[in-house]
Motif scaffolding. Structure first.
Motif, PDB file in Angstrom:
ATOM      1  N   LEU A 172      17.599  -1.373  -6.864  1.00 53.25           N
ATOM      2  CA  LEU A 172      17.309  -0.076  -7.465  1.00 53.25           C
ATOM      3  C   LEU A 172      15.881  -0.072  -8.003  1.00 53.25           C
ATOM      4  CD1 LEU A 172      18.076   2.543  -9.125  1.00 53.25           C
ATOM      5  CD2 LEU A 172      18.846   0.971 -10.915  1.00 53.25           C
ATOM      6  N   PHE A 173      15.128   0.970  -7.679  1.00 49.92           N
ATOM      7  CA  PHE A 173      13.805   1.090  -8.277  1.00 49.92           C
ATOM      8  C   PHE A 173      13.934   1.796  -9.615  1.00 49.92           C
ATOM      9  CE2 PHE A 173       9.682   2.540  -9.363  1.00 49.92           C
ATOM     10  CZ  PHE A 173       8.913   1.428  -9.076  1.00 49.92           C
ATOM     11  N   PRO A 212       0.815  -1.219   0.000  1.00 48.50           N
ATOM     12  CA  PRO A 212       0.000   0.000   0.000  1.00 48.50           C
ATOM     13  C   PRO A 212       0.852   1.273   0.000  1.00 48.50           C
ATOM     14  CG  PRO A 212      -0.330  -1.283   2.037  1.00 48.50           C
ATOM     15  CD  PRO A 212       0.489  -2.121   1.117  1.00 48.50           C
ATOM     16  N   GLU A 213       2.006   1.240   0.682  1.00 50.88           N
ATOM     17  CA  GLU A 213       2.857   2.433   0.729  1.00 50.88           C
ATOM     18  C   GLU A 213       3.436   2.741  -0.660  1.00 50.88           C
ATOM     19  OE1 GLU A 213       3.132  -0.325   2.519  1.00 50.88           O
ATOM     20  OE2 GLU A 213       5.204  -0.874   3.037  1.00 50.88           O
ATOM     21  N   TYR A 214       3.675   1.699  -1.481  1.00 48.58           N
ATOM     22  CA  TYR A 214       4.120   1.923  -2.857  1.00 48.58           C
ATOM     23  C   TYR A 214       3.007   2.594  -3.664  1.00 48.58           C
ATOM     24  CZ  TYR A 214       5.152   1.130  -7.771  1.00 48.58           C
ATOM     25  OH  TYR A 214       5.342   1.321  -9.121  1.00 48.58           O
ATOM     26  N   ARG A 215       1.790   2.088  -3.514  1.00 44.58           N
ATOM     27  CA  ARG A 215       0.671   2.666  -4.280  1.00 44.58           C
ATOM     28  C   ARG A 215       0.460   4.131  -3.891  1.00 44.58           C
ATOM     29  NH1 ARG A 215      -1.586  -2.542  -2.985  1.00 44.58           N
ATOM     30  NH2 ARG A 215      -3.046  -1.586  -1.503  1.00 44.58           N
ATOM     31  N   ALA A 216       0.679   4.435  -2.614  1.00 44.21           N
ATOM     32  CA  ALA A 216       0.537   5.832  -2.171  1.00 44.21           C
ATOM     33  C   ALA A 216       1.624   6.708  -2.792  1.00 44.21           C
ATOM     34  CB  ALA A 216       0.590   5.901  -0.641  1.00 44.21           C
ATOM     35  N   SER A 217       2.871   6.214  -2.842  1.00 41.01           N
ATOM     36  CA  SER A 217       3.954   7.011  -3.448  1.00 41.01           C
ATOM     37  C   SER A 217       3.705   7.208  -4.933  1.00 41.01           C
ATOM     38  CB  SER A 217       5.310   6.322  -3.278  1.00 41.01           C
ATOM     39  OG  SER A 217       5.624   6.199  -1.927  1.00 41.01           O
ATOM     40  N   ARG A 218       3.204   6.163  -5.597  1.00 37.00           N
ATOM     41  CA  ARG A 218       2.955   6.285  -7.027  1.00 37.00           C
ATOM     42  C   ARG A 218       1.859   7.318  -7.290  1.00 37.00           C
ATOM     43  NH1 ARG A 218       0.780   1.446 -10.721  1.00 37.00           N
ATOM     44  NH2 ARG A 218      -1.029   2.013  -9.473  1.00 37.00           N
ATOM     45  N   ALA A 219       0.842   7.332  -6.435  1.00 34.40           N
ATOM     46  CA  ALA A 219      -0.239   8.313  -6.590  1.00 34.40           C
ATOM     47  C   ALA A 219       0.313   9.730  -6.391  1.00 34.40           C
ATOM     48  CB  ALA A 219      -1.359   8.023  -5.599  1.00 34.40           C
ATOM     49  N   LYS A 220       1.201   9.874  -5.419  1.00 36.14           N
ATOM     50  CA  LYS A 220       1.816  11.171  -5.125  1.00 36.14           C
ATOM     51  C   LYS A 220       2.692  11.634  -6.302  1.00 36.14           C
ATOM     52  CE  LYS A 220       4.840  11.061  -1.826  1.00 36.14           C
ATOM     53  NZ  LYS A 220       5.637  10.936  -0.593  1.00 36.14           N
ATOM     54  N   ALA A 221       3.447  10.686  -6.883  1.00 35.96           N
ATOM     55  CA  ALA A 221       4.340  11.043  -8.003  1.00 35.96           C
ATOM     56  C   ALA A 221       3.546  11.284  -9.289  1.00 35.96           C
ATOM     57  CB  ALA A 221       5.362   9.939  -8.227  1.00 35.96           C
ATOM     58  N   GLY A 222       2.372  10.675  -9.395  1.00 34.29           N
ATOM     59  CA  GLY A 222       1.559  10.821 -10.605  1.00 34.29           C
ATOM     60  C   GLY A 222       1.485   9.516 -11.368  1.00 34.29           C
ATOM     61  N   ASP A 223       2.638   8.971 -11.749  1.00 37.34           N
ATOM     62  CA  ASP A 223       2.634   7.679 -12.440  1.00 37.34           C
ATOM     63  C   ASP A 223       3.955   6.958 -12.238  1.00 37.34           C
ATOM     64  OD1 ASP A 223       4.448   8.963 -14.089  1.00 37.34           O
ATOM     65  OD2 ASP A 223       2.946   9.424 -15.612  1.00 37.34           O
ATOM     66  N   PHE A 224       4.037   5.761 -12.801  1.00 35.05           N
ATOM     67  CA  PHE A 224       5.197   4.895 -12.584  1.00 35.05           C
ATOM     68  C   PHE A 224       6.501   5.534 -13.069  1.00 35.05           C
ATOM     69  CE2 PHE A 224       7.860   1.609 -14.691  1.00 35.05           C
ATOM     70  CZ  PHE A 224       8.428   1.082 -13.538  1.00 35.05           C
ATOM     71  N   MET A 225       6.515   6.093 -14.291  1.00 34.88           N
ATOM     72  CA  MET A 225       7.765   6.659 -14.811  1.00 34.88           C
ATOM     73  C   MET A 225       8.232   7.871 -14.001  1.00 34.88           C
ATOM     74  SD  MET A 225       9.203   4.709 -16.858  1.00 34.88           S
ATOM     75  CE  MET A 225      10.589   5.695 -17.423  1.00 34.88           C
ATOM     76  N   SER A 226       7.290   8.601 -13.412  1.00 34.33           N
ATOM     77  CA  SER A 226       7.699   9.739 -12.575  1.00 34.33           C
ATOM     78  C   SER A 226       8.401   9.246 -11.311  1.00 34.33           C
ATOM     79  CB  SER A 226       6.496  10.598 -12.189  1.00 34.33           C
ATOM     80  OG  SER A 226       5.785  10.948 -13.339  1.00 34.33           O
ATOM     81  N   CYS A 276      10.306   6.561 -11.304  1.00 34.63           N
ATOM     82  CA  CYS A 276      11.642   6.153 -11.768  1.00 34.63           C
ATOM     83  C   CYS A 276      12.541   7.350 -12.042  1.00 34.63           C
ATOM     84  CB  CYS A 276      11.541   5.353 -13.066  1.00 34.63           C
ATOM     85  SG  CYS A 276      10.672   3.800 -12.915  1.00 34.63           S
ATOM     86  N   MET A 277      11.957   8.428 -12.569  1.00 29.08           N
ATOM     87  CA  MET A 277      12.774   9.536 -13.059  1.00 29.08           C
ATOM     88  C   MET A 277      13.154  10.536 -11.983  1.00 29.08           C
ATOM     89  SD  MET A 277      11.509  10.161 -16.889  1.00 29.08           S
ATOM     90  CE  MET A 277      12.224   9.137 -18.183  1.00 29.08           C
ATOM     91  N   ASN A 278      12.508  10.433 -10.817  1.00 29.86           N
ATOM     92  CA  ASN A 278      12.839  11.336  -9.720  1.00 29.86           C
ATOM     93  C   ASN A 278      13.621  10.552  -8.654  1.00 29.86           C
ATOM     94  OD1 ASN A 278      12.583  12.522  -7.086  1.00 29.86           O
ATOM     95  ND2 ASN A 278      11.023  13.883  -7.919  1.00 29.86           N
ATOM     96  N   PRO A 279      14.924  10.845  -8.505  1.00 34.40           N
ATOM     97  CA  PRO A 279      15.759  10.059  -7.586  1.00 34.40           C
ATOM     98  C   PRO A 279      15.219  10.002  -6.151  1.00 34.40           C
ATOM     99  CG  PRO A 279      17.132  11.434  -8.984  1.00 34.40           C
ATOM    100  CD  PRO A 279      15.712  11.835  -9.256  1.00 34.40           C
ATOM    101  N   GLU A 280      14.566  11.070  -5.685  1.00 33.82           N
ATOM    102  CA  GLU A 280      14.022  11.059  -4.317  1.00 33.82           C
ATOM    103  C   GLU A 280      12.885  10.057  -4.197  1.00 33.82           C
ATOM    104  OE1 GLU A 280      15.625  12.622  -1.980  1.00 33.82           O
ATOM    105  OE2 GLU A 280      16.966  13.470  -3.506  1.00 33.82           O
ATOM    106  N   PHE A 281      12.006  10.043  -5.190  1.00 34.02           N
ATOM    107  CA  PHE A 281      10.899   9.069  -5.198  1.00 34.02           C
ATOM    108  C   PHE A 281      11.432   7.640  -5.380  1.00 34.02           C
ATOM    109  CE2 PHE A 281       7.585  12.368  -6.471  1.00 34.02           C
ATOM    110  CZ  PHE A 281       6.840  12.206  -5.311  1.00 34.02           C
TER     111      PHE A 281
END
Ligand code: CP3
Length: 355
Positions: A75-76, A34-48, A50-55
């Motif tokens: 590595l994510f 669930p914590e992954y799904r929350a981070s993905r929602a916060k980032a917008g999508d999966f590639m975001s 991957c592309m943001n080192p903090e996320f």
């Protein structure tokens, strides 16, 4: 650099003695959490993510924070960052998996493909590696990864996932020179990409040949294994005063283990279709083994998971050289409690196999 507090994953890959069998899970940072799904929602999508080192760092750490038993971080990112950096235009359609805006179909398309510079074109991955290393602070080693040339080529030629790899296999038989050029460019790209990850702090690397098992025995040698061998021979094998182990994972490669063991890697990943004790007898002392529980076992109750873990440990038998893992990625439907039961069982049941 901080000293490693837990190095049993690296030790097992090099067949050095360990106290218990180390364990991690392919796709350990993913949608079952669930914590992954929350981070993905916060980032917008999966590639975001991957592309943001903090996320990328945040989601890499999530399974480690939840499960203290994990002996490695991965590595994510995704294997498709390379084709994206070659200009194919990667995107994800919700629920449909990866897609490319451009596909590769002719010799001219392949000749035009650039070989990405890991620092200029994939700098976000290098930054993610160094950010994660800093955050790990020596807790466990960090695994870097890439797809194999064959597996990446299937996505580039098909334009996405495929059931039968029809276009790629047609190219293989009708126009092998074109496919060889594509695989050669991918092998060069993967070599410098993985070396970039190693220099940025990856302490082991894994090559995912997810679709190699779909080839004929002869085609596997010529179109997949030959290019992985070439990559392995070009990798940095020691960094920060330690060996950097290389793991080759051909899903469906169980029939070819002897030849994969000869490719120069330190360890082979196994899917669940082979018996790990039998695999060990076949590869002998050449390589360590990683695997190989069927990920669907995690749908079953914790007691059944524990039984299956015990069976695999007994099959491998005494001594080092085994990294416990799933035979493929953990699926989104798995209950996180079951993953926890799996990881605990590996450490609890494996002590008896080590001195
Ligand atoms: O293991 C980890 O935790 C690290 C992260 C990781 C991802 N992809 C994240 C991801 C790794 C090691 C990969 C490798 C990868 N990507 C492979 C090789 C491993 C394998 O499974 O055989 C392949 C074939 C891909 C290509 C890919 N990426 C596909 C086919 C898909 C969609 C399928 C799916 O599971 O939905 C992805 C997307 C992807 N990569 C997700 C994750 C967490 C799911 C995306 C999401 O959050 O919606």
């Amino acid at each position: 650099m901080t000293a490693l507090k837990n190095d049993r994953f690296l030790r097992a890959l090099l067949k050095q003695p360990v106290d218990v069998t180390p364990v991690w899970m392919m796709r350990q940072a993913g949608r079952y959490l669930p914590e992954y799904r929350a981070s993905r929602a916060k980032a917008g999508d999966f590639m975001s993510l991957c592309m943001n080192p903090e996320f990328a760092c945040e989601v890499t750490m999530q399974p480690l924070d939840r499960y203290p038993q994990l002996d490695a971080a991965i590595l994510f990112s995704d294997i498709l960052t390379i084709p994206d950096a070659m200009g194919q235009g990667l995107y994800f359609e919700t629920g449909e998996g990866p897609r490319f805006k451009k596909v590769v179909s002719t010799m001219a398309d392949i000749e035009a493909l650039p070989i990405p510079d890991p620092h200029k074109d994939l700098g976000y991955v290098m930054d993610a590696v160094s950010t994660i290393r800093r955050e790990l602070n020596g807790r466990v080693p960090l695994i870097g990864f890439s797809g194999s040339p064959w597996t990446l080529a299937t996505y580039m030629v098909e334009g996405g996932s495929s059931k039968d790899y029809r276009k790629t296999k047609t190219m293989l038989y009708d126009n092998p020179q074109a496919l060889h050029l594509l695989l050669d460019k991918l092998a060069q790209s993967v070599t410098s990409y993985l070396n970039g990850q190693i220099m940025a702090g990856a302490q082991a690397v894994q090559i995912f040949d997810s679709w190699g098992g779909n080839l004929s025995a002869a085609a596997y040698q010529e179109f997949s294994l030959a290019y992985m061998r070439k990559i392995v021979s070009g990798l940095i094998r020691e960094h920060e005063g330690r060996k950097v182990p290389v793991i080759l994972f051909t899903k469906g490669g169980g029939l070819w283990l002897e030849s994969i063991a000869d490719a120069g890697a330190d360890a082979l990943g196994l899917d669940w279709t082979c018996d790990i004790g039998n695999a060990r007898a076949r590869v002998g002392n050449k390589v360590a083994l990683q695997g190989n529980m069927d990920p669907t076992v995690l749908y079953a109750k914790p007691e059944a998971i524990r039984t299956e873990v015990g069976r695999i440990l007994a099959s491998y038998g005494k001594g080092s050289g085994h990294v416990f893992n799933l035979g493929h990625g953990i699926t989104p439907e798995v209950d996180p409690e079951h993953a926890g039961a799996f990881l605990r069982a590996v450490h609890e049941l494996s002590a008896q196999y080590h001195e």
